[in-house]
Scaffold this motif. Structure first.
Motif, PDB file in Angstrom:
ATOM      1  N   ALA A 157      16.666  38.955 -85.596  1.00  0.00           N
ATOM      2  CA  ALA A 157      15.721  39.293 -84.528  1.00  0.00           C
ATOM      3  C   ALA A 157      14.473  39.948 -85.106  1.00  0.00           C
ATOM      4  N   GLU A 158      14.658  40.815 -86.108  1.00  0.00           N
ATOM      5  CA  GLU A 158      13.519  41.533 -86.682  1.00  0.00           C
ATOM      6  C   GLU A 158      12.542  40.598 -87.395  1.00  0.00           C
ATOM      7  N   ASP A 159      13.007  39.404 -87.769  1.00  0.00           N
ATOM      8  CA  ASP A 159      12.141  38.456 -88.472  1.00  0.00           C
ATOM      9  C   ASP A 159      11.395  37.519 -87.525  1.00  0.00           C
ATOM     10  N   ILE A 160      11.667  37.640 -86.227  1.00  0.00           N
ATOM     11  CA  ILE A 160      11.013  36.763 -85.254  1.00  0.00           C
ATOM     12  C   ILE A 160       9.671  37.381 -84.852  1.00  0.00           C
ATOM     13  N   PRO A 161       8.542  36.686 -85.115  1.00  0.00           N
ATOM     14  CA  PRO A 161       7.242  37.205 -84.686  1.00  0.00           C
ATOM     15  C   PRO A 161       7.244  37.468 -83.181  1.00  0.00           C
ATOM     16  N   CYS A 162       6.728  38.623 -82.797  1.00  0.00           N
ATOM     17  CA  CYS A 162       6.875  39.042 -81.406  1.00  0.00           C
ATOM     18  C   CYS A 162       5.586  39.677 -80.891  1.00  0.00           C
ATOM     19  N   GLU A 163       5.093  39.149 -79.789  1.00  0.00           N
ATOM     20  CA  GLU A 163       3.911  39.703 -79.122  1.00  0.00           C
ATOM     21  C   GLU A 163       4.190  39.753 -77.627  1.00  0.00           C
ATOM     22  N   GLY A 164       3.941  40.883 -77.008  1.00  0.00           N
ATOM     23  CA  GLY A 164       4.216  41.041 -75.583  1.00  0.00           C
ATOM     24  C   GLY A 164       3.008  40.745 -74.710  1.00  0.00           C
ATOM     25  N   ILE A 165       3.050  41.257 -73.487  1.00  0.00           N
ATOM     26  CA  ILE A 165       2.002  40.930 -72.505  1.00  0.00           C
ATOM     27  C   ILE A 165       1.077  42.100 -72.196  1.00  0.00           C
ATOM     28  N   SER A 166       1.241  43.227 -72.897  1.00  0.00           N
ATOM     29  CA  SER A 166       0.472  44.416 -72.528  1.00  0.00           C
ATOM     30  C   SER A 166      -1.028  44.260 -72.759  1.00  0.00           C
ATOM     31  N   ASN A 167      -1.433  43.250 -73.543  1.00  0.00           N
ATOM     32  CA  ASN A 167      -2.866  43.023 -73.774  1.00  0.00           C
ATOM     33  C   ASN A 167      -3.448  41.942 -72.867  1.00  0.00           C
ATOM     34  N   ILE A 168      -2.620  41.407 -71.968  1.00  0.00           N
ATOM     35  CA  ILE A 168      -3.117  40.392 -71.036  1.00  0.00           C
ATOM     36  C   ILE A 168      -3.905  41.093 -69.926  1.00  0.00           C
ATOM     37  N   THR A 169      -5.142  40.667 -69.727  1.00  0.00           N
ATOM     38  CA  THR A 169      -6.003  41.291 -68.720  1.00  0.00           C
ATOM     39  C   THR A 169      -6.147  40.413 -67.488  1.00  0.00           C
ATOM     40  N   GLN A 170      -6.622  41.017 -66.430  1.00  0.00           N
ATOM     41  CA  GLN A 170      -6.882  40.271 -65.198  1.00  0.00           C
ATOM     42  C   GLN A 170      -7.918  39.167 -65.449  1.00  0.00           C
ATOM     43  N   GLU A 171      -8.886  39.459 -66.315  1.00  0.00           N
ATOM     44  CA  GLU A 171      -9.909  38.452 -66.645  1.00  0.00           C
ATOM     45  C   GLU A 171      -9.276  37.233 -67.331  1.00  0.00           C
ATOM     46  N   MET A 172      -8.330  37.477 -68.225  1.00  0.00           N
ATOM     47  CA  MET A 172      -7.644  36.375 -68.915  1.00  0.00           C
ATOM     48  C   MET A 172      -6.834  35.540 -67.934  1.00  0.00           C
ATOM     49  N   ILE A 173      -6.193  36.212 -66.984  1.00  0.00           N
ATOM     50  CA  ILE A 173      -5.397  35.509 -65.968  1.00  0.00           C
ATOM     51  C   ILE A 173      -6.293  34.607 -65.129  1.00  0.00           C
ATOM     52  N   GLN A 174      -7.403  35.150 -64.658  1.00  0.00           N
ATOM     53  CA  GLN A 174      -8.290  34.380 -63.782  1.00  0.00           C
ATOM     54  C   GLN A 174      -8.974  33.237 -64.529  1.00  0.00           C
ATOM     55  N   GLN A 175      -9.336  33.465 -65.796  1.00  0.00           N
ATOM     56  CA  GLN A 175      -9.936  32.400 -66.585  1.00  0.00           C
ATOM     57  C   GLN A 175      -8.960  31.243 -66.771  1.00  0.00           C
ATOM     58  N   ALA A 176      -7.696  31.581 -67.009  1.00  0.00           N
ATOM     59  CA  ALA A 176      -6.676  30.540 -67.158  1.00  0.00           C
ATOM     60  C   ALA A 176      -6.537  29.737 -65.866  1.00  0.00           C
TER      61      ALA A 176
END
Length: 350
Positions: A244-263
């Motif tokens: 598990a420790e070797d699996i690259p991992c990025e969460g959602i805490s940097n996702i912004t409302q602007e990114m959501i709306q642009q998508a």
């Protein structure tokens, strides 16, 4: 033959299973020949009790509900109180250990030690704890096989939704070359609330109020929970140990409302995806937010629902969706394993 059960941990999930076994005892006997008897409970907070001839499940549940401690169960000759978890595993006459303790996912303890003690004492285990399967799968699986016992962990990935056994049984004969999925309901709920206009902080607060997110949501929102599940999928379905420790991992805490709306303007949606891919015999895994087309099957999965997509060489893409959490659903995942244990025992006798 009656299967004698010892609960190691007796919180909401353990109690949900005990209730299911009690309420459905007749149908389980009629359909599967499964007869169970709870002989022991050991819980750090709720105490410990054991009787070799079995305990009355309804009395046990009532005692916990009314007093919070199983040791307040009515006294009767032969009852032993006060054993710790390892003493219960080693000294009780249980055939099956239901391991549902609160476990440190980073170390897998105390669940890993509980598994080892059970297998070494030739007792089967069913669990919903991710740690032992993600961190010590090969060692524990070998120990279970050496001692001729059953190990069930269906609920470790998608609770009562059969994300592990379904591909092994109904997709048998396929080569699964990729598994991708939404394996954390909390993050999916937050992202779909943000699509409705909520801020990240507002969506997280709402998730906490509804009980989807913990007071400390780090494990969910930073992707750690999904990372352990990806390790389990690799270990069990791809047959390749990935730490598990070797699996690259990025969460959602940097996702912004602007990114959501642009998508959304691009006819896309953000989802936190776990991917496990096999290519030329090599298995890789990752956890990260991905912007996927709105017509992607996983884009249509909203709220706290989980989903997993198996890319098969013969059957093509197979999508499985369902609840990834909940006391009844998780208790049911343990029942699935116990039924499977019973079926294996019945076949062994033929």
């Amino acid at each position: 033959m009656t299967t004698k059960i010892a609960f190691i941990g007796f919180g909401g999930v353990g109690q949900a299973l005990a209730k299911l076994l009690d309420e459905r005892s007749q149908s389980l006997r009629n359909k599967y020949g499964l007869e169970t008897e709870v002989v022991a409970v050991s819980d750090v907070m709720k105490g410990s009790i054991y009787h070799p001839d079995g305990l009355n499940t309804q009395k046990l549940l009532d005692t916990v509900r009314e007093t919070g401690n199983v040791e307040n169960y009515p006294d009767q000759p032969g009852i032993i109180k006060g054993w710790n978890s390892l003493e219960t595993i080693q000294n009780s006459n249980a055939d099956m250990i239901v391991e549902v303790t609160f476990t440190d996912v980073k170390t897998g303890q105390p669940a890993i030690d509980h598994h080892k003690a059970a297998f070494e004492n030739k007792k089967s285990v069913v669990t919903t704890n991710k740690g032992p399967v993600a961190l010590a799968y090969n060692e524990l699986n070998e120990l279970a096989e050496q001692n001729g016992v059953f190990w069930g962990f269906e609920g470790t990935v998608m609770s009562g939704t059969p994300a592990l056994r379904m591909p092994v049984t109904t997709l048998a004969g396929n080569e699964i070359h990729e598994i991708k999925g939404i394996l954390n309901g909390t993050t999916n709920y937050i992202l779909t609330e943000m699509e409705k206009g909520q801020s990240y902080d507002g969506a997280l607060k709402k998730a906490q109020e509804l009980g989807y997110a913990e007071a400390d949501p780090t494990s969910d929102v930073e992707g750690y929970d999904a990372r352990y599940k990806a390790a389990i999928l690799s270990n069990y379905l791809m047959g390749t140990p990935v730490s598990a420790e070797d699996i690259p991992c990025e969460g959602i805490s940097n996702i912004t409302q602007e990114m959501i709306q642009q998508a959304l303007k691009e006819n896309k949606k953000w989802r936190l995806l776990a991917r496990v891919t096999k290519e030329n015999g090599n298995v890789t895994a990752s956890i990260k937010p991905e912007k996927i087309d709105a017509d992607d099957p996983l884009a249509g999965v909203t709220g706290s629902t989980n989903a997993i997509l198996y890319e098969c060489d013969l059957a093509g893409p197979i999508l499985l969706t369902g609840a990834g959490a909940g006391l009844i659903e998780t208790g049911y995942s343990l029942l699935i394993d116990i039924i499977h244990y019973q079926k294996q025992n019945a076949l062994a006798k033929i």
